[in-house]
Design an enzyme around this catalytic site. Structure first.
Site, PDB file in Angstrom:
ATOM      1  N   ASP A 157      20.341 -33.051  24.461  1.00  0.00           N
ATOM      2  CA  ASP A 157      19.186 -32.929  25.002  1.00  0.00           C
ATOM      3  C   ASP A 157      19.020 -31.612  25.855  1.00  0.00           C
ATOM      4  OD1 ASP A 157      20.761 -33.358  27.456  1.00  0.00           O
ATOM      5  OD2 ASP A 157      20.625 -35.571  27.250  1.00  0.00           O
TER       6      ASP A 157
ATOM      7  N   ASP B  59      17.203 -29.544  29.116  1.00  0.00           N
ATOM      8  CA  ASP B  59      16.467 -29.568  30.395  1.00  0.00           C
ATOM      9  C   ASP B  59      15.875 -28.206  30.807  1.00  0.00           C
ATOM     10  OD1 ASP B  59      17.574 -32.140  31.114  1.00  0.00           O
ATOM     11  OD2 ASP B  59      19.553 -31.281  31.961  1.00  0.00           O
TER      12      ASP B  59
ATOM     13  N   ASP C 189      26.871 -27.150  39.234  1.00  0.00           N
ATOM     14  CA  ASP C 189      28.287 -27.428  39.682  1.00  0.00           C
ATOM     15  C   ASP C 189      29.195 -26.377  39.102  1.00  0.00           C
ATOM     16  OD1 ASP C 189      27.556 -28.360  36.902  1.00  0.00           O
ATOM     17  OD2 ASP C 189      28.000 -30.377  37.395  1.00  0.00           O
TER      18      ASP C 189
END
Ligand code: ATP
Ligand code: MG
Length: 459
Positions: A76, A78, A152
């Site tokens: 997917d 983003d 992260d």
């Protein structure tokens, strides 16, 4: 020489924290990053293009860029932008603002969902935290370099602009992609403390990407593991599900053990990683799940959790029977116990626990092969999942393979075929004291493989 040395020191400093250099990204043109534009979803390009034409900044970000750099088709996409959620929503016909605290926008194109997030601001010292230092709310908008610093791992903090085909790299992510290294951005202890879910994420990425965790990043993992206990159960569950449905569940669980993240962390992991009896069963269930995910087949979380916890159910079931309880109520009591222990740490949704109970409760019914029982079981709405589960038990050696084969035949047979199967006296079963006979096999072709054909589909 001295210049080089200083540069090296600065480089190290830059790695370790959020120095001013991190405000300026390294800009990589197409020939340096080698992203194949054909791997990018046309809808994701439509989103960045629309935002850019309206005067905003817009990039693909996170896992999608990482996967593109690795030459893998992202599952997917983003998008990160400096437009606010309201501004984003206005530009698309099917766009929905999601979330209360930090709002993001879901832009839909048929089945495809593109998640659009406004750049987040740097986490402030003043952000509210729990008593262990976990950041509770930190939802301000910010600059792109601030957004990068909050991500992260270095490999998850790159931005790709499909229009110019450039990659913006703020934290040496490209280098780490080349070195196959997972490196947390900033000071590892601080980053794990502010969000302990990252402890699970680092393990998932290491196993999935076959990357090595940088020693500085991995050093505090085992010590900080207990912090996961303070994370809301629903978030832990989401992250565990991502791990189990990553297509690399077995590798992930082995990595969890390697990083010292198994003992006393989550009851689920204790059960799954420390039960010698169920090890083969769990390994089969996970391999099966991984195979299904890799083939693009659906996997039911209920089936998977039912499998992961089965041997604990078996143990408790046995204990209740020994204590004098009848077999069926004993099984239900065992299921209650197991689910109660898990629910504390893992917010298993009601649909999942009800699937798990159905699958478990069906198991003793497969062992009744006389009278109307098997016909009644055929009508069970979750028969397929229960049957796949039975095959898994057979394949693991818990049950005689013959039982699974009998059910494969029985489900495939027509009316007279089923009567014939019922007339056979199954091995190990008696019909009220009559002498046992070996079941003779019918001549029909059958699926002899003991491995579940649809293991994990649950549907
Ligand atoms: P996957 O391919 O498994 O979805 P991903 O990297 O896209 O991997 P997501 O959970 O979808 O993982 O998160 C998208 C991005 O958001 C990450 O790449 C990362 O930049 C950022 N992110 C997600 N969770 C965190 C977190 N707990 N802390 C910091 N950054 C995070
Ligand atoms: Mg993602």
């Amino acid at each position: 020489m001295i210049k080089k040395f200083i540069k090296r020191i600065l480089g190290v400093k830059k790695r370790a924290g959020t120095s001013s250099q991190d405000k300026q990204p390294v800009v990589l043109p197409a020939k340096q990053h080698g992203i194949d534009p054909k791997l990018v979803s046309p809808n994701a390009v439509r989103v960045t293009q629309t935002l850019q034409e309206a005067g905003y900044k817009a990039f693909l970000v996170g896992g999608a860029v990482r996967d593109l750099l690795l030459g893998v088709k992202p599952k997917d996409f983003d998008v990160a932008t400096n437009a606010t959620p309201e501004q984003v929503k206005k530009l698309f016909r099917r766009a929905f603002i999601i979330g209360k605290r930090f709002q993001i926008v879901h832009v839909m194109f048929g089945q495809e969902l593109i998640e659009v997030t406004t750049f987040r601001g740097a986490s402030s010292e003043a952000a509210p935290k729990d008593e262990h230092g976990r950041v509770l709310r930190d939802n301000t908008f910010g600059e792109q370099h601030e957004d990068a610093v909050r991500r992260d791992f270095t490999i998850n903090a790159m931005y790709y602009d499909p229009a110019t085909q450039t990659v913006l790299d703020y934290h040496g992510g490209m280098d780490d992609i080349r070195k196959k290294t997972l490196r947390i951005i900033g000071v590892p202890e601080a980053r794990f403390r502010e969000d302990p879910v990252r402890l699970l994420r680092v393990v998932r990425f290491a196993a999935k990407l076959k990357f090595t965790i940088d020693p500085t990043t991995s050093a505090p993992i085992a010590v900080m593991a207990p912090l996961i206990n303070n994370v809301p159960a629903a978030r832990v569950f989401d992250e565990m599900l991502k791990l189990l449905l990553s297509g690399h569940a077995l590798a992930c669980l082995q990595q969890l053990r390697k990083e010292g993240l198994h003992h006393g962390l989550l009851p689920l992991l204790d059960v799954v990683l420390e039960q010698p009896l169920g090890e083969k069963f769990v390994r089969l269930a996970l391999t099966n799940t991984d195979d299904r995910i890799k083939q693009g087949k659906p996997v039911s979380p209920g089936f998977l959790f039912a499998a992961l916890l089965w041997h604990q159910v078996l143990e408790k079931w046995h204990a209740y029977k020994l204590a004098g309880e009848y077999p069926i109520p004993a099984l239900h009591l065992a299921a209650d116990d197991v689910l109660e222990t898990q629910a504390e740490k893992l917010a298993l949704q009601r649909k999942i626990t009800s699937d798990m109970r159905d699958i478990w409760a069906m198991q003793p019914r497969f062992e009744r092969r006389t009278g109307k029982s098997p016909y009644k079981l055929l009508e069970h709405p979750r028969l397929r999942a229960g049957y796949d589960f039975l095959l898994l038990r057979c394949a693991s050696g818990e049950l005689d393979a013959e039982l699974g084969e009998w059910w494969t035949d029985f489900m495939a047979a027509d009316g007279p075929g089923r009567e014939a199967l019922l007339a056979q006296k199954p091995k190990g079963e008696s019909d009220g004291g009559a002498p046992k006979k070996r079941r003779r096999r019918g001549g029909r072709s059958r699926n002899k493989s003991a491995a579940p054909a649809e293991g994990g589909s649950g549907e």
